[in-house]
Design an enzyme around this catalytic site. Sequence first.
Site, short mmCIF file in Angstrom:
data_model
loop_
_atom_site.label_atom_id
_atom_site.label_comp_id
_atom_site.label_asym_id
_atom_site.label_seq_id
_atom_site.Cartn_x
_atom_site.Cartn_y
_atom_site.Cartn_z
N CYS A 97 0.85 -1.19 0.00
CA CYS A 97 0.00 0.00 0.00
C CYS A 97 0.88 1.25 0.00
O CYS A 97 1.88 1.30 0.73
CB CYS A 97 -0.89 -0.02 1.24
N CYS A 155 0.42 5.60 7.50
CA CYS A 155 -0.93 5.37 8.00
C CYS A 155 -0.88 4.47 9.23
O CYS A 155 -0.05 3.57 9.32
CB CYS A 155 -1.77 4.72 6.90
N CYS A 196 -2.62 -0.24 9.03
CA CYS A 196 -1.99 -1.54 8.82
C CYS A 196 -0.62 -1.60 9.48
O CYS A 196 0.02 -0.59 9.75
CB CYS A 196 -1.84 -1.83 7.32
N TYR A 255 -22.39 -9.95 26.15
CA TYR A 255 -21.75 -8.95 25.27
C TYR A 255 -22.15 -9.29 23.83
O TYR A 255 -21.31 -9.49 22.95
CB TYR A 255 -20.23 -8.96 25.45
N GLU A 302 -26.38 -6.94 26.26
CA GLU A 302 -25.52 -5.97 25.59
C GLU A 302 -25.77 -4.59 26.18
O GLU A 302 -26.92 -4.20 26.40
CB GLU A 302 -25.80 -5.97 24.08
N CYS A 362 -11.10 -10.47 20.88
CA CYS A 362 -10.45 -9.68 19.83
C CYS A 362 -9.13 -9.08 20.34
O CYS A 362 -8.43 -8.40 19.59
CB CYS A 362 -11.37 -8.58 19.32
#
Length: 571
Positions: A76, A82, A85, A342, A363, A435
Amino acid sequence: MKKGQEYTGKVIRMDFPNKGIVEVQTDEGTENAMVKNALPGQTVRFGVSKRRGGKAEGRLKEVVEHAPCEDIANACPHMGACGGCLYQGFPYEETLKVKEGQIKRLLGDYTEGAAYDGIIASPLEDGYRNKMEYTFGDEIKDGPMTLGLHKRGSFYDILNVGDCHIAEPDFGKILDYTRQFFTERNIPYYHRMLHTGILRHLLVRKAIKTGEILVALVAASGTVIPENMTGKESEAAPAGTCTLTDAMLKEWCDGLRALSLTGSFAGILHIVNDNFADAVKCDRMEILYGQDVFMEELLGLRFRVSTFSFFQTNSLGAEKLYSLVRDYLMQEGVKGTVFDLYSGTGTIAQLLSPAAEQVIGVEIVEEAVEAAKENAALNGLTNCSFIAGDVLKVLDDVTEKPDYIILDPPRDGINPKALKKILDYGVDSLVYISCKPTSLARDMEAISAAGYHIIRWGMVDMFPYTGNVETVALLSKLSEAKHHIEVKVDMDELDLTSAEAKATYKEIQDWVQEKYGVHVTNLNIAQVKQIHGIIERENYNKPKSPDSRQPGCPEEKVKAIEDAMRHFQMI
């Protein structure tokens, strides 16, 4: 290594999420330093910014030599500048290996002996992001207006990123057109410090399966610059009164619809946000075209996604993730009540609903809960219910008891007090979706102390070329029984009948406990065996005296033991 000095070394590995470990040869010998964003295999120059407890941390100054696997020519154009990434230029397969090694080191002994599904690649490596939030600003002070993403490590500087590799290709055309349109009309961007100007953000979302696009222009309602403003503030602030007229917005909307795109617009919105905080919020919404929602499909279900509702940014990757979660729970024979904690917009709850008697989602974001209810109705699911509130507080009011629990917490993991309440349910199995694996590793200390073990786990790369990855773990209190059974054999039990040889008392007890959640005694099993003509050895489990009264086996235990005996082909 000394603070303030510069050194050059080779990156020998990278720890989650972006901590490059650089090996340096010094006068004292070989030393290591942690340098963020230094990639495996690179030779880098860095300055030591901190040294504490024998450990050095540095700030990356220059990549002296790229890693042998890097392909800079095809990376990229915004690589490095940036902040989106991390691994642009690396072959995708290499990024998977790096992430896999990071998570394995983090979870360590917690995964010992567990079945491992590896790291599942994203179906799309490029153009996978179905949502982007762009910011209006400038790349250099007082420079031309830009629309894009923040520079790495900068709060103010904005890069034009029309040719971003990971964003859905239609987004670049929408971004470039929007920036050019408002630049030509001299509409200023919103100054985050002075709170002057108009244009704030451009939110773009697209459904990968249906091709529907939702665009929202977020702007201040209009700013009058006071005449008595002086000094540097007056120099930075645009003069006069700035507004977006209806005619201008219509012209912008018509121009968007005329673009040559692979998708089609479900809605084009104008959102007014006069909040001082630098966040995408809505004080008032105006629909310029279509509606304020779009439709997406995942694993055969349809979902109505609104402007601000949470939805996984990689639709095809989400199918891989949710399929893995569903497989884990189906392995456990999902039935009864499932808690989806969640739950977001209820995607997992709805995918599991056909196998469960009921699914209860909790949630904290009210808009997400309303979206979950609408989507469940849209898919004709009647056994899903959703509660808006903090898991820590909601669990005190829920009267139902779960048979299985799904945990999909935010990045920071689970509140320790909430985690204790969750573990106190004592369910046989739970699935943790993370995550941020460092949060999972931290929470595993309490989960492991409660008697749970990871029996199966894997990863899904939802975010190619970034430093993030999803980790999924199936945890069970019954894991030991599933892998091996400890049997104490007395010498007088070696004289077995053919029916007895098929299963020991302990095996029957474990099988009944696992399937029915009921404890049965040796006496219970012996009584049921006698019912079916399986004669026990002399005096086995007989009353100690003729006057003793022996309790009968309850009917529900009889049925459970008979089921176990059929399983072991004893009857």
